[in-house]
Design an enzyme around this catalytic site. Structure first.
Site, PDB file in Angstrom:
ATOM      1  N   CYS A   1       0.866  -1.178   0.000  1.00 49.64           N
ATOM      2  CA  CYS A   1       0.000   0.000   0.000  1.00 49.64           C
ATOM      3  C   CYS A   1       0.903   1.228   0.000  1.00 49.64           C
ATOM      4  CB  CYS A   1      -0.996  -0.017   1.163  1.00 49.64           C
ATOM      5  SG  CYS A   1      -0.304   0.165   2.819  1.00 49.64           S
TER       6      CYS A   1
ATOM      7  N   ASN B   1       2.460   1.519   4.186  1.00 47.44           N
ATOM      8  CA  ASN B   1       2.730   0.253   4.872  1.00 47.44           C
ATOM      9  C   ASN B   1       2.395   0.319   6.361  1.00 47.44           C
ATOM     10  OD1 ASN B   1       5.546  -1.903   5.549  1.00 47.44           O
ATOM     11  ND2 ASN B   1       3.516  -2.523   4.935  1.00 47.44           N
TER      12      ASN B   1
ATOM     13  N   CYS C   1      -1.398   0.679   7.161  1.00 48.49           N
ATOM     14  CA  CYS C   1      -2.833   0.383   7.283  1.00 48.49           C
ATOM     15  C   CYS C   1      -3.212  -0.898   6.550  1.00 48.49           C
ATOM     16  CB  CYS C   1      -3.672   1.538   6.747  1.00 48.49           C
ATOM     17  SG  CYS C   1      -3.536   3.077   7.695  1.00 48.49           S
ATOM     18  N   ARG C   2      -3.324  -0.822   5.235  1.00 50.25           N
ATOM     19  CA  ARG C   2      -3.859  -1.938   4.454  1.00 50.25           C
ATOM     20  C   ARG C   2      -2.885  -3.094   4.294  1.00 50.25           C
ATOM     21  NH1 ARG C   2      -5.329   1.647  -0.614  1.00 50.25           N
ATOM     22  NH2 ARG C   2      -3.432   2.639   0.160  1.00 50.25           N
ATOM     23  N   SER C   3      -1.661  -2.821   3.863  1.00 54.52           N
ATOM     24  CA  SER C   3      -0.749  -3.935   3.569  1.00 54.52           C
ATOM     25  C   SER C   3      -0.327  -4.721   4.809  1.00 54.52           C
ATOM     26  CB  SER C   3       0.455  -3.479   2.746  1.00 54.52           C
ATOM     27  OG  SER C   3       1.180  -2.459   3.367  1.00 54.52           O
TER      28      SER C   3
ATOM     29  N   ASP D   1      -8.116   3.347   1.172  1.00 61.89           N
ATOM     30  CA  ASP D   1      -7.208   3.688   2.269  1.00 61.89           C
ATOM     31  C   ASP D   1      -8.043   4.219   3.437  1.00 61.89           C
ATOM     32  OD1 ASP D   1      -5.215   4.555   3.969  1.00 61.89           O
ATOM     33  OD2 ASP D   1      -4.118   5.651   2.420  1.00 61.89           O
TER      34      ASP D   1
END
Length: 166
Positions: free
Chosen positions: A10, A13, A15-17, A124
């Site tokens: 993301c 690095n 939140c999402r990933s 995001d």
């Protein structure tokens, strides 16, 4: 047997990933396939290098029985393109940033294409509240389940050949 290596990406690095890394690793472990995968995450930017995931990602993961607090943010490195079988980006902006770094890479995929089959971006959640992180978790869980099924049950992946997903 060659391990299949997956890098979730993301922007920062945090939140999402890292949540995707945690979800996929947790599912692989539950399925008894943890030894078949090398899973990591990275960001296209360097703003948060060395930081732990966002507190809301940590809380979301914890709420669902996972601990991602030991992860640390890092920026994607040039050798990641050769080191990972799959580089799975959370949105189209991440895909574009990755392709700008290595235009020849054939292992870059949009999570929404590869894992969900929907072509959607994983939004995001950084500027929102806990509900946004839960919504992201739900999409990541659905996609990681499908991805694990595709890679874990595929006879080509068992033999170390991951060309069918590149």
């Amino acid at each position: 047997m060659k391990r299949i290596s997956i890098l979730f990406v993301c922007m920062g690095n945090i939140c999402r990933s890292p949540l995707a890394e945690g979800v996929f690793s947790h599912l692989a472990k539950e399925a008894g396939h943890a030894d078949r995968f090398l899973v990591d995450s990275a960001g296209t930017g360097s703003w948060h290098q060395g930081d732990e995931p966002d507190r809301r990602s940590i809380a979301t993961a914890r709420h669902h029985g996972m601990d991602i607090s030991g992860q640390r943010a890092r920026r994607i490195r040039k050798h990641d393109f050769a080191d990972f079988d799959l580089i799975v980006a959370m949105d189209r902006d991440n895909v574009a940033a990755l392709r700008a770094l290595d235009p020849q890479a054939r292992n870059i995929h949009l999570f929404g294409d590869l894992a969900l089959g929907s072509g959607e971006d994983i939004p995001d959640p950084y500027y929102g509240g806990a509900d946004g992180f839960e919504a992201v978790y739900a999409r990541l869980l659905a996609g990681c389940r499908k991805l694990l099924s595709m890679l874990g049950d595929d006879s080509a992946s068992r033999s170390g050949n991951t060309s069918s997903v590149r």
